[in-house]
Design a protein around this motif. Sequence first.
Motif, PDB file in Angstrom:
ATOM      1  N   GLN A  24       0.839  -1.206   0.000  1.00 28.75           N
ATOM      2  CA  GLN A  24       0.000   0.000   0.000  1.00 28.75           C
ATOM      3  C   GLN A  24       0.870   1.252   0.000  1.00 28.75           C
ATOM      4  O   GLN A  24       0.686   2.162   0.818  1.00 28.75           O
ATOM      5  N   PRO A  25       1.796   1.379  -0.947  1.00 27.65           N
ATOM      6  CA  PRO A  25       2.701   2.544  -0.926  1.00 27.65           C
ATOM      7  C   PRO A  25       1.980   3.870  -1.108  1.00 27.65           C
ATOM      8  O   PRO A  25       2.364   4.880  -0.502  1.00 27.65           O
ATOM      9  N   ASP A  26       0.934   3.901  -1.926  1.00 26.93           N
ATOM     10  CA  ASP A  26       0.217   5.164  -2.144  1.00 26.93           C
ATOM     11  C   ASP A  26      -0.490   5.611  -0.872  1.00 26.93           C
ATOM     12  O   ASP A  26      -0.458   6.796  -0.514  1.00 26.93           O
ATOM     13  N   ALA A  27      -1.140   4.671  -0.189  1.00 23.46           N
ATOM     14  CA  ALA A  27      -1.836   5.015   1.053  1.00 23.46           C
ATOM     15  C   ALA A  27      -0.859   5.485   2.119  1.00 23.46           C
ATOM     16  O   ALA A  27      -1.118   6.471   2.827  1.00 23.46           O
ATOM     17  N   VAL A  28       0.278   4.800   2.233  1.00 17.63           N
ATOM     18  CA  VAL A  28       1.294   5.219   3.205  1.00 17.63           C
ATOM     19  C   VAL A  28       1.786   6.631   2.885  1.00 17.63           C
ATOM     20  O   VAL A  28       1.895   7.477   3.781  1.00 17.63           O
ATOM     21  N   ALA A  29       2.059   6.897   1.622  1.00 17.47           N
ATOM     22  CA  ALA A  29       2.537   8.229   1.236  1.00 17.47           C
ATOM     23  C   ALA A  29       1.486   9.299   1.528  1.00 17.47           C
ATOM     24  O   ALA A  29       1.813  10.390   2.016  1.00 17.47           O
ATOM     25  N   GLN A  30       0.219   8.990   1.250  1.00 15.02           N
ATOM     26  CA  GLN A  30      -0.849   9.955   1.516  1.00 15.02           C
ATOM     27  C   GLN A  30      -0.985  10.229   3.008  1.00 15.02           C
ATOM     28  O   GLN A  30      -1.172  11.382   3.428  1.00 15.02           O
ATOM     29  N   LEU A  31      -0.908   9.192   3.815  1.00 14.18           N
ATOM     30  CA  LEU A  31      -1.052   9.378   5.263  1.00 14.18           C
ATOM     31  C   LEU A  31       0.137  10.121   5.844  1.00 14.18           C
ATOM     32  O   LEU A  31      -0.025  10.965   6.743  1.00 14.18           O
ATOM     33  N   ARG A  32       1.336   9.836   5.362  1.00 12.38           N
ATOM     34  CA  ARG A  32       2.508  10.577   5.838  1.00 12.38           C
ATOM     35  C   ARG A  32       2.372  12.059   5.515  1.00 12.38           C
ATOM     36  O   ARG A  32       2.673  12.924   6.339  1.00 12.38           O
ATOM     37  N   ALA A  33       1.913  12.351   4.295  1.00 10.95           N
ATOM     38  CA  ALA A  33       1.732  13.757   3.918  1.00 10.95           C
ATOM     39  C   ALA A  33       0.613  14.401   4.723  1.00 10.95           C
ATOM     40  O   ALA A  33       0.726  15.550   5.168  1.00 10.95           O
ATOM     41  N   ALA A  34      -0.474  13.663   4.942  1.00 10.40           N
ATOM     42  CA  ALA A  34      -1.620  14.210   5.670  1.00 10.40           C
ATOM     43  C   ALA A  34      -1.266  14.544   7.108  1.00 10.40           C
ATOM     44  O   ALA A  34      -1.824  15.483   7.690  1.00 10.40           O
ATOM     45  N   ALA A  35      -0.370  13.777   7.705  1.00 12.48           N
ATOM     46  CA  ALA A  35      -0.018  13.999   9.107  1.00 12.48           C
ATOM     47  C   ALA A  35       0.634  15.356   9.328  1.00 12.48           C
ATOM     48  O   ALA A  35       0.612  15.889  10.440  1.00 12.48           O
ATOM     49  N   ARG A  36       1.184  15.939   8.276  1.00 17.83           N
ATOM     50  CA  ARG A  36       1.843  17.247   8.435  1.00 17.83           C
ATOM     51  C   ARG A  36       0.826  18.364   8.615  1.00 17.83           C
ATOM     52  O   ARG A  36       1.059  19.309   9.367  1.00 17.83           O
ATOM     53  N   ARG A  37      -0.306  18.262   7.914  1.00 18.22           N
ATOM     54  CA  ARG A  37      -1.367  19.270   8.050  1.00 18.22           C
ATOM     55  C   ARG A  37      -2.707  18.547   8.044  1.00 18.22           C
ATOM     56  O   ARG A  37      -3.444  18.590   7.046  1.00 18.22           O
ATOM     57  N   PRO A  38      -3.054  17.879   9.131  1.00 11.98           N
ATOM     58  CA  PRO A  38      -4.243  17.012   9.123  1.00 11.98           C
ATOM     59  C   PRO A  38      -5.553  17.788   9.093  1.00 11.98           C
ATOM     60  O   PRO A  38      -5.659  18.886   9.642  1.00 11.98           O
ATOM     61  N   VAL A  39      -6.536  17.194   8.428  1.00 15.63           N
ATOM     62  CA  VAL A  39      -7.910  17.665   8.523  1.00 15.63           C
ATOM     63  C   VAL A  39      -8.597  16.830   9.599  1.00 15.63           C
ATOM     64  O   VAL A  39      -7.979  15.991  10.252  1.00 15.63           O
ATOM     65  N   HIS A  40      -9.895  17.030   9.791  1.00 17.77           N
ATOM     66  CA  HIS A  40     -10.539  16.424  10.952  1.00 17.77           C
ATOM     67  C   HIS A  40     -10.984  14.982  10.733  1.00 17.77           C
ATOM     68  O   HIS A  40     -11.279  14.274  11.700  1.00 17.77           O
ATOM     69  N   ALA A  41     -11.047  14.503   9.475  1.00 17.09           N
ATOM     70  CA  ALA A  41     -11.570  13.146   9.267  1.00 17.09           C
ATOM     71  C   ALA A  41     -10.988  12.531   7.995  1.00 17.09           C
ATOM     72  O   ALA A  41     -10.854  13.208   6.966  1.00 17.09           O
ATOM     73  N   TYR A  42     -10.691  11.240   8.085  1.00 14.21           N
ATOM     74  CA  TYR A  42     -10.167  10.467   6.962  1.00 14.21           C
ATOM     75  C   TYR A  42     -10.992   9.198   6.819  1.00 14.21           C
ATOM     76  O   TYR A  42     -11.491   8.648   7.812  1.00 14.21           O
ATOM     77  N   LEU A  43     -11.113   8.734   5.588  1.00 17.33           N
ATOM     78  CA  LEU A  43     -11.853   7.510   5.305  1.00 17.33           C
ATOM     79  C   LEU A  43     -10.975   6.586   4.483  1.00 17.33           C
ATOM     80  O   LEU A  43     -10.600   6.908   3.345  1.00 17.33           O
TER      81      LEU A  43
END
Length: 211
Positions: A24-43
């Motif tokens: 799941q490299p794409d999901a890992v990359a997206q989550l790593r990037a999201a952690a820098r400026r998170p929004v309130h909800a992920y699905l």
Amino acid sequence: MTMAASDTDADLPAVALFAGVVGQPDAVAQLRAAARRPVHAYLLVGPPGLGQRLLTRGFAAALLCPRGGCGACEVCRRATSGVHPDLVEIDRAGPFVTVDDARRVVRLAQRRPLEGHRQVIAVSEVHLARLAAPVLLKTLEDPASPTVFVLQADSVPAELDTIASRCARIELRPVPEHTLRAWLEDQGLEADQAEKIAEAAGGSVDRARLL
């Protein structure tokens, strides 16, 4: 091509935070990037058995760690093990995610983090929350600022479209057979056995582990 030392170092936290996640490299990359400026909800959307819990815990570690997910501190270790008090994992007790389950999410979202600056609430199998959807939706529409929600769903039925629209969506894909085969060989299986199991697993890491 030789990788720069800085690039190598940047990859080390990902290895630690998402250890055990396969294919799941794409999901890992997206989550790593999201952690820098998170929004309130992920699905997280994808068929079961793809490492949803490991992805969620790694993401939670990045969100809770005072260094943004160093992969080495006590906060990261507890989050990736699922024992950090500011990571709450909610699993259904019956055949569906009930209204009572959703109300528990609402109550937890209203509390302050117990240790850090935010908390993470993870809810699995949200595709089974059709009756509880209105309760969840209200919380997602008016989130408590220190709370980040991570919802997991096999798919998004029409009844949950509104909930999905309130979340940043991350797609999970069945793991390619060649990736599963290589991973199984890394676990010590002979090549012919790894090939048979990878073919039978149907893209599911959990099924491959079981087999």
